[in-house]
Scaffold this active site. Structure first.
Site, PDB file in Angstrom:
ATOM      1  N   ASP A 184      47.997  29.422  13.511  1.00 31.14           N
ATOM      2  CA  ASP A 184      48.928  30.192  14.040  1.00 31.14           C
ATOM      3  C   ASP A 184      50.319  30.499  12.849  1.00 31.14           C
ATOM      4  O   ASP A 184      50.503  29.470  12.340  1.00 31.14           O
ATOM      5  CB  ASP A 184      49.599  29.790  15.283  1.00 31.14           C
ATOM      6  CG  ASP A 184      50.393  30.593  16.116  1.00 31.14           C
ATOM      7  OD1 ASP A 184      50.209  32.151  15.903  1.00 31.14           O
ATOM      8  OD2 ASP A 184      51.158  30.461  16.987  1.00 31.14           O
ATOM      9  N   ASN A 186      44.044  38.132  22.339  1.00 29.32           N
ATOM     10  CA  ASN A 186      44.419  38.933  21.127  1.00 29.32           C
ATOM     11  C   ASN A 186      43.849  40.389  21.119  1.00 29.32           C
ATOM     12  O   ASN A 186      44.365  41.154  20.064  1.00 29.32           O
ATOM     13  CB  ASN A 186      44.115  38.194  19.491  1.00 29.32           C
ATOM     14  CG  ASN A 186      44.572  37.087  19.273  1.00 29.32           C
ATOM     15  OD1 ASN A 186      44.102  36.125  18.805  1.00 29.32           O
ATOM     16  ND2 ASN A 186      45.879  36.887  19.601  1.00 29.32           N
TER      17      ASN A 186
END
Ligand code: IPE
Ligand code: IPE
Ligand code: MG
Length: 262
Positions: free
Chosen positions: A20, A68
């Site tokens: 991330d 996502n």
């Protein structure tokens, strides 16, 4: 951190990483988010190499979550393109290093060219045994559990399984990659401390390591640091520290006790 700090006999068998911070890394430099994803690929290259060098048996990378899919179209497109590009460029080295590629997730949602690239990498590397590299793609932990439950219900309906005899081991056999050990170490970069729907079942007893380092900057020394931190911990699996020191078999690293067998 120097590799010599690590005890090579106690390297986590399975390391899972929530990669991330690509977007924030780029934005902090006045770049577009996709520049962060491109630099993140360099980290993937280096971390795969490093994990192999350090003797990690399984490395799972959270590359794209089910959630996502809701990102802007061009960002999703770039992420798919980068994955294809990575496989195209890296497969030679992956083969040289004897790395087996696997994937977990709802692959049917991937664009055909991405799916083809992933499937061909899996096929080509199927016989490799040095390390398993798992890409979590279009992956959601809840979706995985629901997919397992769906198949389980079908098998129960067909009389192949008796609901009364269902236990954790039988259930786990329906997950996406049941033959892989559960992660020993879960790393999240990018200064967040959440699981984001990753490997919900499998991380029951994973040691969690978070760092403020953004993924595009996470390289071998950071992986070494995470493993050294892991090695400094005592994994108790619900036991007392004294039981662990006595060498109770339930406290063997990598063995997550099956609670409904106890
Ligand atoms: C991780 O970086 C890559 C993926 C989720 C695909 P992000 O894109 O989430 O970066 P941040 O969290 O916005 O900085
Ligand atoms: C998790 O990162 C997914 C991947 C690393 C692929 P996100 O950036 O999507 O997670 P949230 O939205 O911050 O929880
Ligand atoms: Mg993020």
């Amino acid at each position: 951190m120097n590799q010599a700090r690590i005890d090579s006999n106690r390297v986590p068998r399975h390391v899972a990483i929530i990669m991330d911070g690509n977007g924030r890394w780029a934005e902090a430099r006045g770049l577009e988010r996709n520049a962060g994803h491109r630099e993140g690929i360099e980290s993937v290259r280096e971390v795969v190499r490093a994990a192999h060098d350090l003797g990690v048996q399984t490395l799972t990378l959270y590359a794209f979550s089910i959630e996502n899919w809701n990102r802007p179209r061009d960002e999703v497109g770039e992420l798919m393109h980068l994955l294809e590009h990575y496989l195209e460029v890296e497969m030679e080295e992956v083969m040289e290093n004897g790395i087996r590629v696997r994937s977990i997730g709802r692959l049917d949602r991937l664009p055909p060219s991405t799916r083809d690239a992933v499937e061909s990498a899996i096929e080509r590397s199927a016989g490799n045994r040095n390390m398993t590299l798992v890409f979590a793609l279009s992956y959601g932990g809840r979706a995985e559990i629901v997919d397992a439950a769906r198949q389980l219900m079908r098998d129960a309906e067909a009389g192949k399984i008796d609901p009364e005899r269902l236990d954790e081991k039988t259930f786990a056999a329906y997950l996406y990659a049941p033959e892989l050990p559960d992660p020993d170490l879960l790393i999240r970069t990018g200064n967040e401390c959440r699981v984001s729907n990753f490997l919900l079942w499998q991380i029951a007893y994973a040691e969690i390591y978070t760092t403020s380092v953004m993924w595009p900057e996470f390289r071998k020394p950071h992986l070494v640091e995470a493993i050294a931190d892991y090695q400094s911990r005592e994994r108790r699996f619900g036991l007392t520290s004294a039981q662990v020191s006595d060498g109770s078999p339930s406290a063997t690293p990598g063995r997550v006790p099956v609670t409904d067998e106890a």
